[in-house]
Design a protein around this motif. Structure first.
Motif, PDB file in Angstrom:
ATOM      1  N   UNK A 279      19.003 -10.604  -0.646  1.00 24.94           N
ATOM      2  CA  UNK A 279      20.508 -10.281  -0.437  1.00 24.94           C
ATOM      3  C   UNK A 279      20.444  -8.676  -0.920  1.00 24.94           C
ATOM      4  N   UNK A 280      20.028  -8.656  -2.210  1.00 29.21           N
ATOM      5  CA  UNK A 280      20.120  -7.074  -2.962  1.00 29.21           C
ATOM      6  C   UNK A 280      19.215  -6.333  -2.426  1.00 29.21           C
ATOM      7  N   UNK A 281      17.873  -6.853  -2.075  1.00 33.31           N
ATOM      8  CA  UNK A 281      16.969  -5.831  -1.580  1.00 33.31           C
ATOM      9  C   UNK A 281      16.806  -5.518  -0.320  1.00 33.31           C
ATOM     10  N   UNK A 282      17.411  -6.341   0.621  1.00 34.68           N
ATOM     11  CA  UNK A 282      17.230  -5.779   2.090  1.00 34.68           C
ATOM     12  C   UNK A 282      17.468  -4.739   2.239  1.00 34.68           C
ATOM     13  N   UNK A 283      18.512  -3.999   1.861  1.00 30.31           N
ATOM     14  CA  UNK A 283      18.504  -2.323   2.027  1.00 30.31           C
ATOM     15  C   UNK A 283      17.680  -1.578   1.423  1.00 30.31           C
ATOM     16  N   UNK A 284      17.340  -1.609   0.318  1.00 35.13           N
ATOM     17  CA  UNK A 284      16.303  -0.520  -0.311  1.00 35.13           C
ATOM     18  C   UNK A 284      14.953  -1.075   0.411  1.00 35.13           C
ATOM     19  N   UNK A 285      14.478  -2.228   0.620  1.00 34.63           N
ATOM     20  CA  UNK A 285      13.336  -2.378   1.576  1.00 34.63           C
ATOM     21  C   UNK A 285      13.367  -1.811   2.833  1.00 34.63           C
ATOM     22  N   UNK A 286      14.362  -2.110   3.434  1.00 32.37           N
ATOM     23  CA  UNK A 286      14.504  -1.159   4.754  1.00 32.37           C
ATOM     24  C   UNK A 286      14.418   0.122   4.704  1.00 32.37           C
ATOM     25  N   UNK A 287      15.264   0.715   3.615  1.00 34.16           N
ATOM     26  CA  UNK A 287      15.078   2.135   3.584  1.00 34.16           C
ATOM     27  C   UNK A 287      13.464   2.899   3.133  1.00 34.16           C
TER      28      UNK A 287
END
Length: 816
Positions: free
Chosen positions: A238-246
């Motif tokens: 939930x919290x890591x989707x955005x930073x991993x995608x970035x």
């Protein structure tokens, strides 16, 4: 003394053989110094493409020469011309010209190039979700790989992206979202996307926090390990989707930002079975980002309130009726009616009525200004009392407040020298520490020192420490805050470099007339010697009628008030620095200072001592006579501005050591004004070019010199100084364009506040830098004995960044 330009070195060579700096600031001053000003447009052959850029950061024409020579060496550039005065670069090359390479080449030289081509679509976007300067670089790198994007610039400090593209807006928004950020096309009706993003972020942070807490509790209650792992994994997704995608797109575009480092640390923690540590890393990172976003909203929108000051609609007269229209539909020449308590919708001139106008949004003045027919009023100001009618003089996009907003936003996006240096440092620091982290993970176990798990953990902690987030944002956030605060107080600082310079100034030179004094001299005495008083005034008015000098206008106005008419004259001639002459009734008459009549070798019949007596009283003397005798003497005096003494005292308290007055008046007048205003020293009887030499003298003594003038008559001295400060920017476009700092009000009240906030900004920047470096150093030292945990490493980075932002926010609340 004549000055000749040395076009290759950018220095001035004068007749004495001494060299002095050509230009210390980038201002649009036309003089003989800049050889690159005369460049024609680049010659473009058939089959070539041309491009135009605005260059930021040039200090003198030698910078322009450097850029030209470097670009002309590139194989795909056929011609490159830089105009220093307009700060524009024109390049021409083959049809497959790689324009992005032009920008990178200019960047390598220490300058910034921004496309101003009319081709394509040049738009501005709000970018939500950036954590540090590395995020901005990742977006730039990703978009630069698109064939439809000609130029893109992302500013982390302001949260804005400027892009020249030929594809659709939806395509750009989609590409930015791929990298993990949210782009919103800027328009007047947009909500703040960063605000929405951070508000939504707290819900996600709360949910993941609950999942991590539940996982920790389940492990302490000896529940099956799979339960806690699933809870931790859910929180990480939930919290890591955005930073991993970035992180994925950052790596793909060749960037090494915080998302990459944090994602690597979290994934690495999972691989060695540290699920709790991995989840905590992701959660602390996400929490830190949301808190930073919320804090940065205040900074990035420091000027946003100005946009809401001018009303969106106005009442205009259409025949006998009043009709409400959108300000965008109102044209210059339309008559607008403004009732008591309403805001002025557009810039204009009052045609009917009188009132008091609160101009604080523009000039920072707290006291309303009386206005009547013929006076100018500005959009966003408040009509305190009395209904007025005004004729609109500017379109909504050209109003003073619109230009202020535009100039401040441009200033906030420019990099200061300190910021540029730190960016270069970070670009070296991050890959070095990244390689060091890999070495820590691999080398000790290979040589049999400790277990793999132990060193992988330490290496992951080192990866997190490798991101210099707090250090990179230590300068831009402080600069944006300071510039925004100054703008709200009626002071335009045109960039971080000028803010930094203002903080180092230790000497300020003031033009006397109109700066330290009211600039509205009045005639005190008329002493007729060989003619009647009326005849003396008639001759004086005839001579001074063709001069624009303030004292000449004073003499003319005085004669008009006395109903004294002019006499027919011819062969009018201005004698620079001395006075005027003309032929009247067959005789050549002169009006001017003592130097003029000393040069005429007129015998002393007592007039000389009388003139010296007047001058010792601090009065300016206008002598009228022929080549044979003195006809009479007029004395003129100018009063010191009420705010001048208070302002000068404030500057001394702010740390400015030397306050200098420059004037063309005589020694007596200069001394009197000096005593009244408590300036440290003065230079009297200066010709216009002598002011430049006075600035040079101060600089040769080791001073960092600011020059305060009206931005027009003092242009050469403003250009020569280390920092040019213009007064009365609200009334003159020239003042807004030609100086580094503009005091919108026509007084010195805001100057001490400007020096104070500049010095405070430098102090806060130093605090931020040292704090960031110390935190990193401590974190690195804790890795050696193995005391640095992953969550501590994350906290040291995101926590330090948050503290740096909050420290910088103090500049928004800094008083004058």
């Amino acid at each position: 003394m004549s000055d000749k330009c040395c076009s290759t070195t950018g220095t001035l060579e004068n007749d004495t053989g001494h060299d002095s700096s050509c230009c210390s600031s980038n201002r649009n001053i036309q003089d003989d110094c800049c050889s690159h000003e005369e460049h024609p447009e680049v010659k473009q052959s058939s089959g070539e493409e041309s491009m135009e850029y605005r260059i930021q950061g040039m200090d003198c024409p030698s910078c322009a020469a450097t850029i030209e020579k470097s670009l002309q060496k590139l194989h795909y550039i056929n011609d490159a011309k830089v105009n220093y005065n307009t700060a524009k670069l024109q390049v021409a090359g083959s049809s497959d010209l790689q324009f992005r390479n032009v920008e990178s080449e200019v960047e390598k030289l220490g300058f910034h190039a921004e496309s101003i081509s009319d081709s394509g679509t040049f738009l501005s976007y709000d970018i939500a979700g950036m954590d540090c300067g590395g995020c901005a670089k990742s977006i730039e790198n990703h978009l630069n790989k698109m064939s439809d994007v000609n130029n893109v610039s992302v500013s982390f400090a302001t949260g804005k992206m400027k892009i020249d593209h030929s594809n659709s807006i939806d395509d750009i928004v989609s590409e930015v979202s791929k990298v993990g950020y949210r782009a919103t096309l800027l328009s007047e009706n947009n909500d703040n996307p960063a605000s929405r993003s951070s508000k939504n972020g707290f819900g996600m942070i709360g949910l993941t926090g609950v999942l991590i807490a539940a996982g920790f509790i389940s492990s302490t209650l000896n529940m099956p390990e799979l339960v806690s792992i699933l809870l931790y994994a859910s929180a990480m997704v939930i919290s890591g989707y955005k930073p991993v995608k970035s992180a994925y797109y950052a790596v793909k575009s060749g960037s090494l930002d915080m998302n990459v480092l944090m994602s690597a640390a979290a994934i690495g923690a999972v691989l060695i079975g540290e699920w709790f540590e991995g989840a905590l890393v992701v959660w602390l990172f996400a929490l830190g980002n949301v808190l930073q976003d919320r804090s940065l909203e205040t900074t990035r929108n420091s000027i946003r309130n100005l946009m809401d000051l001018a009303p969106s609609e106005a009442w205009i007269k259409v025949g006998p009726e009043l009709v409400k229209r959108l300000v965008e539909a109102i044209s210059p020449g339309d008559t607008v009616v403004i009732k008591p308590g309403e805001r002025v919708p557009l810039d204009g001139m009052i045609t009917s009525g009188e009132t008091s106008i609160n101009q604080a949004p523009i000039t920072g003045e707290s006291i309303p200004v009386y206005k009547s027919s013929g006076d100018d009023v500005y959009a966003g100001t408040i009509n305190e009392n009395g209904s007025i009618e005004m004729e609109v003089t500017k379109l909504v996009e050209d109003t003073t407040i619109s230009r202020i907003i535009h100039m401040v936003e441009e200033a906030q996006e420019q990099k200061a020298p300190t910021e540029a240096f730190i960016d270069k440092f970070a670009a070296i620091y991050t890959p070095i520490v990244f390689i060091l982290a890999l070495a820590v993970i691999v080398l000790p176990p290979v040589f049999g020192i400790g277990a793999w798990g132990e060193w992988i953990y330490r290496g992951l902690a080192l990866l997190v420490v490798a991101c210099p987030c707090a250090l990179v944002i230590s300068t831009p956030v402080a600069i944006v805050s300071a510039i925004g605060n100054a703008a709200k107080n009626g002071v335009l600082i045109k960039g971080g470099s000028f803010l930094e310079k203002a903080g180092t100034i230790d000497a300020i030179a003031f033009d006397k007339t109109g700066t330290l004094t009211e600039g509205k001299p009045k005639v005190d005495d008329v002493h007729a010697l060989t003619v009647s008083e009326d005849e003396l005034l008639s001759i004086a008015r005839t001579l001074e009628e063709y001069s624009n000098h303030p004292i000449a206008r004073t003499v003319v106005d005085y004669a008009k008030d006395k109903d004294i008419s002019t006499i027919a004259g011819k062969a009018f001639h201005n004698i620079t620095g001395h006075g005027v002459k003309a032929e009247i009734d067959g005789k050549v008459y002169y009006a001017g200072n003592m130097k003029l009549f000393d040069d005429l070798n007129i015998g002393d019949t007592g007039w000389h001592s009388r003139v010296e007596d007047f001058q010792s009283e601090g009065k300016t003397v206008v002598i009228v006579g022929t080549g044979e005798e003195i006809s009479g003497i007029l004395t003129v005096s100018d009063s010191v501005r009420p705010s001048a003494m208070k302002a000068l005292d404030g500057l001394k308290k702010a740390g400015v050591k030397s306050l200098v007055m420059l004037t063309g008046d005589n020694e007596g007048t200069a001394k009197m004004i000096s005593n009244q205003t408590s300036v440290n020293r003065y230079f009297a009887e200066l010709m216009p070019e002598d002011k430049v030499n006075a600035i040079r003298k101060l600089q040769s003594e080791g001073h960092k010199v600011a020059m305060v003038g009206d931005g027009i008559n003092d242009a050469p001295a403003l250009a020569m100084s280390d920092l040019g400060i213009a007064m009365g920017g609200a009334g003159t476009d020239t003042a807004m364009e030609t100086s580094d700092i503009v005091l919108m009000a026509d007084n010195l009240d805001k100057l001490s506040g400007t020096m104070h906030i500049s010095r405070k900004a430098l102090t806060i920047i130093k605090q931020n830098i040292w704090f960031s470096l110390i935190i990193k150093a401590v974190a690195l030292l804790l890795i050696v004995p193995g005391w640095l945990t992953l969550w501590m490493a994350v906290l040291s980075d995101t926590g330090a960044a948050l503290i740096v932002i909050l420290n910088s926010l103090r500049l928004l609340k800094s008083g004058e």
